[in-house]
Design a protein around this motif. Structure first.
Motif, PDB file in Angstrom:
ATOM      1  N   LEU A  19     -52.740 -33.494  15.810  1.00 19.79           N
ATOM      2  CA  LEU A  19     -52.375 -32.165  15.323  1.00 19.79           C
ATOM      3  C   LEU A  19     -50.922 -31.847  15.664  1.00 19.79           C
ATOM      4  CD1 LEU A  19     -55.561 -30.059  16.245  1.00 19.79           C
ATOM      5  CD2 LEU A  19     -54.891 -30.858  13.966  1.00 19.79           C
ATOM      6  N   ALA A  20     -50.517 -32.218  16.870  1.00 23.26           N
ATOM      7  CA  ALA A  20     -49.137 -31.981  17.303  1.00 23.26           C
ATOM      8  C   ALA A  20     -48.151 -32.764  16.446  1.00 23.26           C
ATOM      9  CB  ALA A  20     -48.978 -32.357  18.774  1.00 23.26           C
ATOM     10  N   LYS A  21     -48.495 -33.995  16.095  1.00 20.07           N
ATOM     11  CA  LYS A  21     -47.606 -34.803  15.265  1.00 20.07           C
ATOM     12  C   LYS A  21     -47.499 -34.225  13.851  1.00 20.07           C
ATOM     13  CE  LYS A  21     -45.767 -38.102  16.313  1.00 20.07           C
ATOM     14  NZ  LYS A  21     -44.379 -38.217  16.868  1.00 20.07           N
ATOM     15  N   TRP A  22     -48.595 -33.714  13.330  1.00 17.45           N
ATOM     16  CA  TRP A  22     -48.526 -33.044  12.028  1.00 17.45           C
ATOM     17  C   TRP A  22     -47.673 -31.778  12.120  1.00 17.45           C
ATOM     18  CZ3 TRP A  22     -54.464 -33.784  11.204  1.00 17.45           C
ATOM     19  CH2 TRP A  22     -54.691 -35.050  10.651  1.00 17.45           C
ATOM     20  N   ALA A  23     -47.817 -31.043  13.224  1.00 19.34           N
ATOM     21  CA  ALA A  23     -46.980 -29.855  13.417  1.00 19.34           C
ATOM     22  C   ALA A  23     -45.504 -30.237  13.501  1.00 19.34           C
ATOM     23  CB  ALA A  23     -47.411 -29.107  14.680  1.00 19.34           C
ATOM     24  N   GLU A  24     -45.234 -31.364  14.135  1.00 16.79           N
ATOM     25  CA  GLU A  24     -43.855 -31.862  14.192  1.00 16.79           C
ATOM     26  C   GLU A  24     -43.314 -32.093  12.780  1.00 16.79           C
ATOM     27  OE1 GLU A  24     -41.355 -35.548  16.229  1.00 16.79           O
ATOM     28  OE2 GLU A  24     -43.452 -35.847  15.668  1.00 16.79           O
ATOM     29  N   GLU A  25     -44.110 -32.716  11.925  1.00 18.00           N
ATOM     30  CA  GLU A  25     -43.689 -32.963  10.547  1.00 18.00           C
ATOM     31  C   GLU A  25     -43.416 -31.653   9.819  1.00 18.00           C
ATOM     32  OE1 GLU A  25     -45.821 -35.844   8.112  1.00 18.00           O
ATOM     33  OE2 GLU A  25     -46.785 -36.629   9.925  1.00 18.00           O
ATOM     34  N   GLY A  26     -44.323 -30.682   9.994  1.00 19.17           N
ATOM     35  CA  GLY A  26     -44.145 -29.391   9.330  1.00 19.17           C
ATOM     36  C   GLY A  26     -42.913 -28.663   9.819  1.00 19.17           C
ATOM     37  N   GLY A  27     -42.666 -28.738  11.118  1.00 17.84           N
ATOM     38  CA  GLY A  27     -41.486 -28.088  11.675  1.00 17.84           C
ATOM     39  C   GLY A  27     -40.200 -28.707  11.163  1.00 17.84           C
ATOM     40  N   LYS A  28     -40.168 -30.023  11.119  1.00 16.55           N
ATOM     41  CA  LYS A  28     -38.975 -30.718  10.620  1.00 16.55           C
ATOM     42  C   LYS A  28     -38.751 -30.427   9.141  1.00 16.55           C
ATOM     43  CE  LYS A  28     -38.689 -34.511  13.959  1.00 16.55           C
ATOM     44  NZ  LYS A  28     -38.811 -35.976  14.164  1.00 16.55           N
ATOM     45  N   ALA A  29     -39.850 -30.346   8.377  1.00 17.62           N
ATOM     46  CA  ALA A  29     -39.733 -30.036   6.950  1.00 17.62           C
ATOM     47  C   ALA A  29     -39.159 -28.644   6.727  1.00 17.62           C
ATOM     48  CB  ALA A  29     -41.100 -30.157   6.274  1.00 17.62           C
ATOM     49  N   ALA A  30     -39.371 -27.761   7.712  1.00 15.36           N
ATOM     50  CA  ALA A  30     -38.828 -26.396   7.639  1.00 15.36           C
ATOM     51  C   ALA A  30     -37.408 -26.322   8.194  1.00 15.36           C
ATOM     52  CB  ALA A  30     -39.743 -25.429   8.389  1.00 15.36           C
ATOM     53  N   ASP A  76     -37.001 -21.788  20.524  1.00 13.04           N
ATOM     54  CA  ASP A  76     -37.111 -20.496  19.833  1.00 13.04           C
ATOM     55  C   ASP A  76     -38.561 -20.249  19.435  1.00 13.04           C
ATOM     56  OD1 ASP A  76     -34.198 -19.998  19.595  1.00 13.04           O
ATOM     57  OD2 ASP A  76     -34.255 -21.715  18.224  1.00 13.04           O
ATOM     58  N   ALA A  77     -39.274 -21.342  19.166  1.00 16.42           N
ATOM     59  CA  ALA A  77     -40.649 -21.262  18.677  1.00 16.42           C
ATOM     60  C   ALA A  77     -41.482 -22.337  19.364  1.00 16.42           C
ATOM     61  CB  ALA A  77     -40.686 -21.456  17.164  1.00 16.42           C
ATOM     62  N   ILE A  78     -42.780 -22.060  19.506  1.00 22.26           N
ATOM     63  CA  ILE A  78     -43.687 -22.986  20.187  1.00 22.26           C
ATOM     64  C   ILE A  78     -45.007 -23.044  19.429  1.00 22.26           C
ATOM     65  CG2 ILE A  78     -44.888 -23.540  22.345  1.00 22.26           C
ATOM     66  CD1 ILE A  78     -42.865 -21.610  23.740  1.00 22.26           C
ATOM     67  N   VAL A  79     -45.487 -24.262  19.183  1.00 17.06           N
ATOM     68  CA  VAL A  79     -46.840 -24.464  18.677  1.00 17.06           C
ATOM     69  C   VAL A  79     -47.625 -25.183  19.771  1.00 17.06           C
ATOM     70  CG1 VAL A  79     -48.293 -25.651  16.993  1.00 17.06           C
ATOM     71  CG2 VAL A  79     -46.184 -24.523  16.240  1.00 17.06           C
ATOM     72  N   PHE A  80     -48.747 -24.597  20.168  1.00 15.95           N
ATOM     73  CA  PHE A  80     -49.633 -25.193  21.164  1.00 15.95           C
ATOM     74  C   PHE A  80     -50.809 -25.864  20.451  1.00 15.95           C
ATOM     75  CE2 PHE A  80     -47.671 -21.578  23.349  1.00 15.95           C
ATOM     76  CZ  PHE A  80     -47.266 -22.137  24.552  1.00 15.95           C
ATOM     77  N   SER A  81     -51.282 -26.977  20.995  1.00 23.32           N
ATOM     78  CA  SER A  81     -52.473 -27.627  20.446  1.00 23.32           C
ATOM     79  C   SER A  81     -53.324 -28.156  21.590  1.00 23.32           C
ATOM     80  CB  SER A  81     -52.075 -28.774  19.508  1.00 23.32           C
ATOM     81  OG  SER A  81     -53.212 -29.277  18.848  1.00 23.32           O
ATOM     82  N   VAL A  82     -54.566 -27.681  21.656  1.00 28.61           N
ATOM     83  CA  VAL A  82     -55.449 -28.047  22.765  1.00 28.61           C
ATOM     84  C   VAL A  82     -56.900 -28.142  22.299  1.00 28.61           C
ATOM     85  CG1 VAL A  82     -54.016 -26.972  24.555  1.00 28.61           C
ATOM     86  CG2 VAL A  82     -55.808 -25.632  23.444  1.00 28.61           C
ATOM     87  N   PRO A  83     -57.706 -28.975  22.962  1.00 30.24           N
ATOM     88  CA  PRO A  83     -59.147 -28.950  22.717  1.00 30.24           C
ATOM     89  C   PRO A  83     -59.761 -27.747  23.436  1.00 30.24           C
ATOM     90  CG  PRO A  83     -58.646 -30.516  24.440  1.00 30.24           C
ATOM     91  CD  PRO A  83     -57.324 -30.002  23.943  1.00 30.24           C
ATOM     92  N   THR A  84     -60.973 -27.405  23.048  1.00 31.12           N
ATOM     93  CA  THR A  84     -61.644 -26.315  23.748  1.00 31.12           C
ATOM     94  C   THR A  84     -62.432 -26.851  24.944  1.00 31.12           C
ATOM     95  OG1 THR A  84     -63.153 -24.430  23.526  1.00 31.12           O
ATOM     96  CG2 THR A  84     -63.674 -26.390  22.247  1.00 31.12           C
ATOM     97  N   LYS A 188     -44.647 -24.809   9.948  1.00 30.20           N
ATOM     98  CA  LYS A 188     -43.595 -24.331   9.040  1.00 30.20           C
ATOM     99  C   LYS A 188     -43.511 -22.806   9.084  1.00 30.20           C
ATOM    100  CE  LYS A 188     -42.325 -24.334   4.120  1.00 30.20           C
ATOM    101  NZ  LYS A 188     -42.717 -24.780   2.754  1.00 30.20           N
ATOM    102  N   ARG A 189     -44.660 -22.139   9.045  1.00 31.50           N
ATOM    103  CA  ARG A 189     -44.683 -20.672   9.098  1.00 31.50           C
ATOM    104  C   ARG A 189     -44.112 -20.172  10.430  1.00 31.50           C
ATOM    105  NH1 ARG A 189     -46.762 -15.741   7.700  1.00 31.50           N
ATOM    106  NH2 ARG A 189     -47.956 -14.630   9.284  1.00 31.50           N
ATOM    107  N   THR A 190     -44.450 -20.835  11.519  1.00 33.62           N
ATOM    108  CA  THR A 190     -43.942 -20.440  12.834  1.00 33.62           C
ATOM    109  C   THR A 190     -42.423 -20.536  12.867  1.00 33.62           C
ATOM    110  OG1 THR A 190     -45.989 -21.247  13.842  1.00 33.62           O
ATOM    111  CG2 THR A 190     -44.133 -20.883  15.316  1.00 33.62           C
ATOM    112  N   VAL A 191     -41.880 -21.604  12.307  1.00 36.59           N
ATOM    113  CA  VAL A 191     -40.431 -21.787  12.242  1.00 36.59           C
ATOM    114  C   VAL A 191     -39.800 -20.704  11.358  1.00 36.59           C
ATOM    115  CG1 VAL A 191     -38.595 -23.308  11.372  1.00 36.59           C
ATOM    116  CG2 VAL A 191     -40.485 -24.246  12.734  1.00 36.59           C
ATOM    117  N   GLN A 192     -40.427 -20.394  10.243  1.00 40.60           N
ATOM    118  CA  GLN A 192     -39.880 -19.389   9.336  1.00 40.60           C
ATOM    119  C   GLN A 192     -39.841 -18.008   9.973  1.00 40.60           C
ATOM    120  OE1 GLN A 192     -42.537 -20.035   6.026  1.00 40.60           O
ATOM    121  NE2 GLN A 192     -41.080 -21.388   4.963  1.00 40.60           N
ATOM    122  N   VAL A 193     -40.893 -17.662  10.714  1.00 34.51           N
ATOM    123  CA  VAL A 193     -40.916 -16.363  11.401  1.00 34.51           C
ATOM    124  C   VAL A 193     -39.824 -16.342  12.488  1.00 34.51           C
ATOM    125  CG1 VAL A 193     -42.269 -14.846  12.893  1.00 34.51           C
ATOM    126  CG2 VAL A 193     -43.343 -15.932  10.906  1.00 34.51           C
TER     127      VAL A 193
END
Length: 202
Positions: A19-30, A76-84, A188-193
């Motif tokens: 999930l973190a690696k996908w978030a990395e891709e989305g962030g870079k795309a933004a 500036d922005a942080i995405v967290f990813s964790v199991p429950t 991507k949304r997190t980066v945009q905000v």
């Protein structure tokens, strides 16, 4: 100036690393500058060694840097990813967040734009509660929570969790929903905000 995004995760067998690696891709795309960082492991080596998948994942991600407090200041922005873990964040993530008191006291965590993702082994295994447990700490920071809500139709294809991307993982470690695009979109949304907030403060 590009937004600096820290993707901070804990993963025992690999789901939240993915999930973190996908978030990395989305962030870079933004257009963001992105760091993928893991929180320190607290479990004893004997526990890790007793689970072949856990041991293999720890070895496979040995080169991923551990997060530091300086990374939080940088971001500036942080995405967290964790199991429950029983409807809550894992101890490893909680331990790291508990070290942020000094930065909080100095006001250095205020206005960080944040979002969170989670996983569990069944559809009602606490993913939403886990995401909300992270957001509770973020409210104390004075951070800005950028949840995905229902801001894009693609979110429904991945289960439609408005709090953050969540996924069910079976006993073989396979994701049961296709959440790749949702994770990328959330970052991507997190980066945009964060970008909008930064521009508004200039």
């Amino acid at each position: 100036m590009s937004i600096k995004l820290a993707v901070i995760y804990y993963s025992s067998t690999g789901t939240n690393y993915q999930l973190a690696k996908w978030a990395e891709e989305g962030g870079k795309a933004a257009g963001a500058e992105v760091k993928v960082l893991k929180v320190p492991e607290l479990a004893p080596q004997s526990a890790i060694d007793s689970n072949p998948a856990w041991k293999a994942h720890v070895e496979a991600t040995a080169d991923v840097p551990e997060v530091t407090l300086d990374d939080l200041v940088w971001a500036d922005a942080i995405v967290f990813s964790v199991p429950t873990r029983f409807g809550n964040m894992p101890a490893q993530m909680k331990q790291f967040l508990d070290t942020t008191g000094g930065l909080w006291f100095e006001g250095k965590l205020a206005n960080k734009v944040v979002s969170a993702m989670s996983s569990a082994s069944n559809a009602h295994g606490g993913q939403e509660a886990t995401i909300l447990s992270i957001y509770t700490t973020m409210y104390h920071w004075g951070a800005i929570v950028a949840s995905p809500g229902y801001t894009d139709p693609l979110l429904f294809a991945s289960g439609g969790n408005p709090y953050g991307t969540s996924v069910t993982v079976n006993q073989e470690g396979n994701m049961q929903e296709n959440v790749e695009e949702a994770a990328k979109y959330q970052a991507k949304r997190t980066v945009q905000v964060a970008d909008a907030l930064k521009k508004g403060n200039q």
